[in-house]
Design an enzyme around this catalytic site. Structure first.
Site, PDB file in Angstrom:
ATOM      1  N   GLY A  93      37.156  33.720  37.187  1.00 16.06           N
ATOM      2  CA  GLY A  93      38.450  33.444  36.574  1.00 16.06           C
ATOM      3  C   GLY A  93      39.542  33.471  37.629  1.00 16.06           C
ATOM      4  O   GLY A  93      39.438  34.194  38.626  1.00 16.06           O
ATOM      5  N   HIS A 128      47.619  38.473  34.493  1.00 14.26           N
ATOM      6  CA  HIS A 128      48.094  37.869  35.746  1.00 14.26           C
ATOM      7  C   HIS A 128      49.334  36.999  35.514  1.00 14.26           C
ATOM      8  O   HIS A 128      50.257  36.994  36.319  1.00 14.26           O
ATOM      9  CB  HIS A 128      47.012  36.973  36.370  1.00 14.26           C
ATOM     10  CG  HIS A 128      46.068  37.693  37.291  1.00 14.26           C
ATOM     11  ND1 HIS A 128      46.489  38.406  38.400  1.00 14.26           N
ATOM     12  CD2 HIS A 128      44.711  37.766  37.294  1.00 14.26           C
ATOM     13  CE1 HIS A 128      45.425  38.902  39.027  1.00 14.26           C
ATOM     14  NE2 HIS A 128      44.334  38.540  38.377  1.00 14.26           N
ATOM     15  N   GLU A 162      43.246  37.620  32.796  1.00 15.08           N
ATOM     16  CA  GLU A 162      43.987  36.470  33.324  1.00 15.08           C
ATOM     17  C   GLU A 162      45.368  36.337  32.682  1.00 15.08           C
ATOM     18  O   GLU A 162      46.334  35.971  33.355  1.00 15.08           O
ATOM     19  CB  GLU A 162      43.186  35.173  33.145  1.00 15.08           C
ATOM     20  CG  GLU A 162      41.798  35.160  33.796  1.00 15.08           C
ATOM     21  CD  GLU A 162      41.786  35.493  35.282  1.00 15.08           C
ATOM     22  OE1 GLU A 162      42.836  35.347  35.947  1.00 15.08           O
ATOM     23  OE2 GLU A 162      40.728  35.914  35.780  1.00 15.08           O
TER      24      GLU A 162
HETATM   25 NI    NI Z   1      42.332  38.995  38.820  1.00 13.18          NI
END
Ligand code: NI
Length: 185
Positions: free
Chosen positions: A46, A140, A137
């Site tokens: 990912g 993030h 993710e």
């Molecule tokens: Ni990461």
């Protein structure tokens, strides 16, 4: 197409809140292709655009096992719309924190709203590894790292270690070559 450089701790850009994608154009398609290329090369399962220094809410993922055909997935502007009360613990790693793995507890199932690469709205209900990856993710895209979910003591220790390494002349490139069996996110 080109490989992009994956930024690592303590790069401050990892803490940026990424901007929503509004244009589904050639530039976006190119970013997605290059993110896949970079993610497969790392190797990782990912990648969020900010990890290649682009503050856009774009996530690429491929959870296929080594002996399975590739399964490239793109999540644009992904948003958590529901998370289960039930939690699960999974060992996480991150391409931006190479060679560091720690147990992280997160909701075991989630529902995520997102746009596909054509800009069409989609929704997915996920459990297991997919649920963990989606949450990692999405974090993030909000400037959050998996080490934010571990104890303060452990987090400070790992941040210090990467700051020191960066000072020493600081290139993480050799360390970024993780074992093929490990899971980079
Ligand atoms: Ni990461």
């Amino acid at each position: 197409m080109a490989l992009r450089e994956i930024i690592t701790l303590p790069d401050k850009r990892l803490r940026l809140v990424s901007e929503p994608v509004t244009k589904f154009d050639k530039d976006l398609r190119r970013l997605i292709e290059e993110m896949f290329e970079t993610m497969y090369e790392a190797p990782g399962i990912g990648l969020a655009a900010i990890q290649v220094g682009v503050p856009a809410r774009v996530v690429t993922m491929d959870l296929a096992k080594k002996d399975e055909p590739k399964d490239p997935q793109v999540y644009i502007n992904p948003e958590l719309v529901w998370a289960s009360d039930q939690k699960a613990t999974y060992e996480e790693g991150c391409l931006s924190i190479p060679e560091y793995y720690e147990q992280v507890e997160r909701p075991v199932s989630v529902k995520v709203k997102y746009l596909d690469r054509d800009g069409k709205p989609q929704e997915i209900e996920a459990g297991g590894l997919l649920a963990t990856c989606l949450q990692h993710e999405i974090d993030h895209t909000n400037g959050v790292l998996f080490i934010d979910h571990i104890s303060k003591l452990k987090r400070e220790r790992v941040i210090k270690k990467y700051k020191k390494a960066a000072k020493r002349g600081g290139d993480h490139a050799p360390a970024a070559r993780v074992e093929p069996s490990s899971r980079g996110l």
